[in-house]
Design an enzyme around this catalytic site. Structure first.
Site, mmCIF file in Angstrom:
data_model
loop_
_atom_site.group_PDB
_atom_site.id
_atom_site.type_symbol
_atom_site.label_atom_id
_atom_site.label_comp_id
_atom_site.label_asym_id
_atom_site.label_seq_id
_atom_site.Cartn_x
_atom_site.Cartn_y
_atom_site.Cartn_z
ATOM 1 C CE LYS A 33 -45.066 -34.864 7.647
ATOM 2 N NZ LYS A 33 -45.671 -33.505 7.598
ATOM 3 C CB SER A 54 -6.180 -27.069 22.497
ATOM 4 O OG SER A 54 -5.554 -26.007 21.814
ATOM 5 C CE1 TYR A 69 -51.747 -30.870 6.581
ATOM 6 C CE2 TYR A 69 -52.357 -29.660 4.587
ATOM 7 C CZ TYR A 69 -51.405 -30.293 5.366
ATOM 8 O OH TYR A 69 -50.107 -30.357 4.938
ATOM 9 C CG ASN A 122 -10.760 -27.952 25.621
ATOM 10 O OD1 ASN A 122 -10.319 -27.502 26.682
ATOM 11 N ND2 ASN A 122 -10.388 -27.507 24.428
ATOM 12 C CD GLN A 135 -44.987 -30.209 3.373
ATOM 13 O OE1 GLN A 135 -45.855 -30.870 2.829
ATOM 14 N NE2 GLN A 135 -44.174 -29.418 2.697
ATOM 15 C CB THR A 181 -26.960 -22.669 47.325
ATOM 16 O OG1 THR A 181 -26.302 -21.844 48.280
ATOM 17 C CG2 THR A 181 -27.436 -23.958 48.004
ATOM 18 C CG HIS A 182 -26.689 -18.462 45.709
ATOM 19 N ND1 HIS A 182 -27.678 -17.628 45.255
ATOM 20 C CD2 HIS A 182 -27.177 -19.044 46.838
ATOM 21 C CE1 HIS A 182 -28.717 -17.674 46.079
ATOM 22 N NE2 HIS A 182 -28.439 -18.537 47.060
ATOM 23 C CG ASN A 184 -55.800 -32.965 4.666
ATOM 24 O OD1 ASN A 184 -54.740 -32.872 4.048
ATOM 25 N ND2 ASN A 184 -56.841 -32.171 4.445
ATOM 26 C CE LYS A 221 -7.875 -25.376 26.541
ATOM 27 N NZ LYS A 221 -8.693 -24.660 27.508
ATOM 28 C CD GLU A 280 -16.949 -26.358 25.894
ATOM 29 O OE1 GLU A 280 -16.793 -25.863 24.767
ATOM 30 O OE2 GLU A 280 -16.012 -26.537 26.694
ATOM 31 C CB SER A 307 -42.887 -32.647 2.471
ATOM 32 O OG SER A 307 -43.967 -33.437 2.021
HETATM 33 N N1 ARG Z 1 -46.957 -33.392 2.936
HETATM 34 C C1 ARG Z 1 -48.151 -32.984 3.603
HETATM 35 C C2 ARG Z 1 -47.850 -32.688 5.074
HETATM 36 O O1 ARG Z 1 -46.855 -33.118 5.509
HETATM 37 C C3 ARG Z 1 -49.208 -34.031 3.516
HETATM 38 C C4 ARG Z 1 -50.595 -33.531 3.599
HETATM 39 C C5 ARG Z 1 -50.930 -32.731 2.397
HETATM 40 N N2 ARG Z 1 -52.304 -32.391 2.366
HETATM 41 C C6 ARG Z 1 -52.755 -31.455 1.553
HETATM 42 N N3 ARG Z 1 -54.023 -31.222 1.595
HETATM 43 N N4 ARG Z 1 -51.987 -30.753 0.792
HETATM 44 O O2 ARG Z 1 -48.597 -32.022 5.773
#
Ligand code: ARG
Length: 456
Positions: free
Chosen positions: A324, A276, A316, A284, A321, A154-155, A109, A282, A289, A22
């Site tokens: 993120k 455009s 966990y 826009n 993961q 309205t509408h 964790n 144009k 949008e 990650s």
């Molecule tokens: N990169 C992991 C995450 O974002 C960190 C935690 C990993 N923990 C594990 N027991 N593999 O969740």
């Protein structure tokens, strides 16, 4: 070499690493990760697990690692699977063996949960600032248009005259509720998981109250098993950003409609319009949008992550993961949209003539019914009578106010000369002065209250 290599004879497969690692995205957490580690090292010293000298060596080593990230000189190595392992690996390179004591009693964790909460708290604060800027822009423009009249819909059908300031202020209050939700989410996420270990808690004499306070949390989490797997705070933020984007999308849609030449209520600033490649005339509103479009993506991040959470067993799981990229993307998207929407709102050029040209007398039909009510008719009868009058006028293809009094009296004998006063758009708006109404008097009060919110 990975940090957990002891148990394995073979190194990880390359494709596995690509899936598992990650670091490409969680390096964004480096500052929070390093802060958490520095505070944890001091907590270990306070618990007599390491010496004060070792703790200080760890802290200064971490500061060096931080500088490397800050100036871009940090070099990723094979085996740096995530930000936690990368920082620890580099720390040990810099300060030697003492660095290997940092992870005592800690797990990635509780570490990742801590890092990401810290990051999210800061993200919430940053988002709040951007939302406040948009609210301030809406407020300022609304204040200039307290007396500008436009048709309210309205509408999407013309309904009653309103003040353009009132229209703009409606979005202020949507954003005020978003701010409220953001504050509530921020308060819930300010709970420190550090010291929860992998799942069962910390075996050392760690002062978790102090850890939480030193890291800027409001309190430590209550249950270690919950602490390592709780990502409600991520879902909260994904929801807040989604609903907020829905509000932005509705504002964008209004701007798109009102800037259409058929309406011409709004002229978009050159800096926030697009052209455009084929049609030279144009203008826009691509950014509007995109606001509408990207709202779909934000909602996707929310529903996608909720689906990830559903059905996870206790503790966990690596599925977590996925939190993120979803949250990073949602916040990045918000910060891409908000400056443009704020600037569009600030530079919004309203065209009062086009707005008042769009006010047709049938928008006063309700006022005409109210007139009959003042003359003593029950509202239901008044509504029916005015309905008839609207039909007669439309069949005769004349404006309501052009119907002779004699015609009006055929429908209801209570009509009198003073009915002429009804045909005044400003008066119609000014009558709606009960709290929250569109009348200038009520709107000024509304704006005053909104200003107080901004200053709070
Ligand atoms: N990169 C992991 C995450 O974002 C960190 C935690 C990993 N923990 C594990 N027991 N593999 O969740």
């Amino acid at each position: 070499m990975s940090l957990w290599g002891g148990r394995f004879r073979e190194p990880s497969d390359d494709d596995l690493r690509k899936l598992n690692d990650s670091i490409q995205f969680d390096r964004a957490l480096y500052a929070e990760d390093i802060e958490g580690s520095a505070i944890y090292a001091r907590a270990l010293a306070a618990a007599d697990v390491i010496t004060t000298g070792e703790a200080e060596a760890i802290v200064s080593g971490l500061q060096k690692v931080k500088r490397e990230f800050d100036d871009g000189s940090f070099k990723l190595m094979a085996g740096d699977e995530d930000i936690h392992t990368a920082v620890e690996r580099r720390l040990i390179e810099i300060i030697g063996e003492a660095g290997g004591k940092l992870h005592t009693g800690r797990s990635r964790n509780d570490q990742v949960a801590t890092d990401f909460r810290l990051w999210s708290m800061r993200a919430a604060d940053r988002l709040a600032i951007a939302l406040r800027q948009l609210q301030a822009a809406l407020l300022d423009v609304a204040e200039e248009h307290v007396e500008t009249l436009m048709p309210g819909y309205t509408h999407l059908q013309p309904a009653q005259p309103i003040s353009a300031g009132h229209w703009l202020m409606s979005f202020f209050w949507m954003l005020e509720r978003d701010m409220d939700r953001l504050r509530a989410a921020r308060a819930r996420m300010a709970e420190c998981p550090l010291g929860a270990g992998a799942l069962a808690g910390n075996p050392l004499k760690i002062d978790r109250e102090r850890l939480a306070a030193d890291l800027g949390f409001d309190r430590p989490s209550e249950n270690s098993l919950d602490a390592v797997s709780d990502r409600d705070f991520v879902a909260d933020l994904l929801y807040v950003t989604s609903l907020c984007a829905i509000h932005l999308s509705r504002l964008a849609e209004d701007i798109l409609i009102y800037s259409n030449p058929a309406f011409a209520f709004i002229t978009l600033d050159d800096r926030y319009s697009t052209g455009s490649s084929l049609m030279p005339q144009k203008r826009n509103a691509d950014p509007m949008e995109l606001t509408r479009g990207k709202t779909g993506r934000l909602i996707g991040n929310l529903t996608g992550f909720l689906t990830t959470l559903k059905g996870l067993p206790s503790g966990y799981n690596k599925d977590l993961q996925e939190d993120k990229e979803a949250l990073f993307d949602s916040l990045e998207t918000m910060h891409r949209l908000l400056p443009v929407i704020t600037a569009t709102a600030r530079s919004l050029q309203l065209n009062p003539e086009a707005m008042s040209a769009a006010l047709s007398e049938d928008l006063l039909a309700t006022d005409l019914a109210d007139y009959l009510v003042r003359k003593g008719l029950p509202f239901r009868q008044a509504h029916h009578a005015v309905g008839e009058i609207v039909r007669i006028a439309s069949e005769a293809e004349i404006a309501l106010s052009r119907l002779p009094l004699s015609k009006l009296r055929q429908v209801s004998p209570v009509f009198d000369e003073d009915v002429r006063e009804v045909f005044d758009f400003s008066l119609s708006v000014a009558r709606r002065r009960a709290l929250g109404g569109t009348a200038p008097a009520a709107l000024r009060l509304q704006i005053e209250r909104a200003r107080e919110k901004l200053q709070a």
